[in-house]
Design a protein around this motif. Structure first.
Motif, PDB file in Angstrom:
ATOM      1  N   UNK A 127       0.508  -1.449   0.025  1.00 61.36           N
ATOM      2  CA  UNK A 127       0.079   0.395   0.003  1.00 61.36           C
ATOM      3  C   UNK A 127       0.627   1.079   0.101  1.00 61.36           C
ATOM      4  N   UNK A 128       1.622   1.149   0.595  1.00 62.07           N
ATOM      5  CA  UNK A 128       3.244   2.184   0.601  1.00 62.07           C
ATOM      6  C   UNK A 128       3.766   2.290  -0.664  1.00 62.07           C
ATOM      7  N   UNK A 129       3.669   1.463  -1.673  1.00 59.83           N
ATOM      8  CA  UNK A 129       4.466   1.383  -2.387  1.00 59.83           C
ATOM      9  C   UNK A 129       3.449   2.534  -3.352  1.00 59.83           C
ATOM     10  N   UNK A 130       1.983   1.379  -3.474  1.00 60.33           N
ATOM     11  CA  UNK A 130       1.202   2.551  -4.506  1.00 60.33           C
ATOM     12  C   UNK A 130       0.605   3.916  -4.032  1.00 60.33           C
ATOM     13  N   UNK A 131       0.991   4.362  -2.805  1.00 61.92           N
ATOM     14  CA  UNK A 131       0.312   5.829  -2.649  1.00 61.92           C
ATOM     15  C   UNK A 131       2.168   6.872  -3.175  1.00 61.92           C
ATOM     16  N   UNK A 132       3.517   5.361  -3.023  1.00 63.89           N
ATOM     17  CA  UNK A 132       4.631   6.566  -3.826  1.00 63.89           C
ATOM     18  C   UNK A 132       4.777   6.196  -5.451  1.00 63.89           C
ATOM     19  N   UNK A 133       4.799   5.479  -5.573  1.00 65.02           N
ATOM     20  CA  UNK A 133       4.205   5.278  -6.967  1.00 65.02           C
ATOM     21  C   UNK A 133       3.400   5.881  -7.302  1.00 65.02           C
ATOM     22  N   UNK A 134       2.482   5.675  -7.180  1.00 64.78           N
ATOM     23  CA  UNK A 134       0.800   6.127  -7.719  1.00 64.78           C
ATOM     24  C   UNK A 134       0.880   5.789  -9.377  1.00 64.78           C
ATOM     25  N   UNK A 135       0.632   4.293  -9.680  1.00 66.27           N
ATOM     26  CA  UNK A 135       0.821   3.597 -10.864  1.00 66.27           C
ATOM     27  C   UNK A 135      -0.511   3.922 -11.313  1.00 66.27           C
ATOM     28  N   UNK A 136      -0.530   4.360 -12.755  1.00 65.62           N
ATOM     29  CA  UNK A 136      -1.580   3.949 -13.606  1.00 65.62           C
ATOM     30  C   UNK A 136      -2.770   2.660 -13.789  1.00 65.62           C
ATOM     31  N   UNK A 137      -3.222   2.657 -14.303  1.00 66.07           N
ATOM     32  CA  UNK A 137      -4.743   2.340 -15.149  1.00 66.07           C
ATOM     33  C   UNK A 137      -4.925   2.344 -16.036  1.00 66.07           C
ATOM     34  N   UNK A 138      -5.506   1.730 -17.283  1.00 67.85           N
ATOM     35  CA  UNK A 138      -6.574   2.588 -18.428  1.00 67.85           C
ATOM     36  C   UNK A 138      -7.081   1.405 -18.803  1.00 67.85           C
ATOM     37  N   UNK A 139      -8.346   1.963 -19.381  1.00 66.06           N
ATOM     38  CA  UNK A 139      -9.399   1.111 -20.632  1.00 66.06           C
ATOM     39  C   UNK A 139      -9.697   1.791 -21.557  1.00 66.06           C
ATOM     40  N   UNK A 140     -10.009   1.260 -22.336  1.00 71.01           N
ATOM     41  CA  UNK A 140     -10.101   2.118 -23.796  1.00 71.01           C
ATOM     42  C   UNK A 140     -11.271   1.191 -24.302  1.00 71.01           C
TER      43      UNK A 140
END
Length: 143
Positions: free
Chosen positions: A50-63
């Protein structure tokens, strides 16, 4: 209704709140209850993703548009032409999460990564507008 564009960020305010709450409880247990660090440190290690998600802010996209369906999540990405899709399969799991799979005419299923999956109502509306059949499966354990 088309196109459907969905973007999901890893950095969520709820994640920060939960992390602060967990760390506060662990710190209070150490200070007030004299809890052993050998017990508290392994518990704190569970918060690292969870700390990694906060720091790295990975994004996911769908189109989804009139020509293709595509997604990107981490190192996974795909683009499938609508003519290569037999139907979309929505599986509701026991934890009430909805998983999306793209099923090709050959029967081969391609799982859309969960972080890239938009809300199921948006998927259903956009797929119907694009003329893609949808099959729902409730509470399947595997599939």
């Amino acid at each position: 209704m088309l196109p459907l564009d969905h973007k999901n960020h890893g950095r969520q305010p709820a994640t920060l709140i939960v992390l602060l709450l967990i760390w506060s409880v662990l710190f209070a247990a150490y200070m007030l209850l004299d809890a052993a660090p050998v017990i508290l440190v392994p518990l704190a290690l569970f918060t690292l993703p969870a700390l990694y998600d906060l720091l790295a802010d990975p994004t996911a996209e769908f189109h989804l548009d009139n020509e293709s369906l595509s997604w990107r999540a981490g190192r996974q990405q795909a683009r499938i032409s609508l003519c290569e899709i037999d139907h979309l399969r929505l599986d509701t799991r026991l934890d009430l999460s909805v998983r999306l799979s793209v099923v090709r005419p050959s029967g081969h299923k391609i799982r859309v990564p969960y972080p890239a999956t938009p809300p199921h109502r948006a998927i259903e509306a956009a797929a119907t507008a694009a003329g893609i059949p949808i099959k729902r499966h409730h509470f399947s354990l595997i599939g």
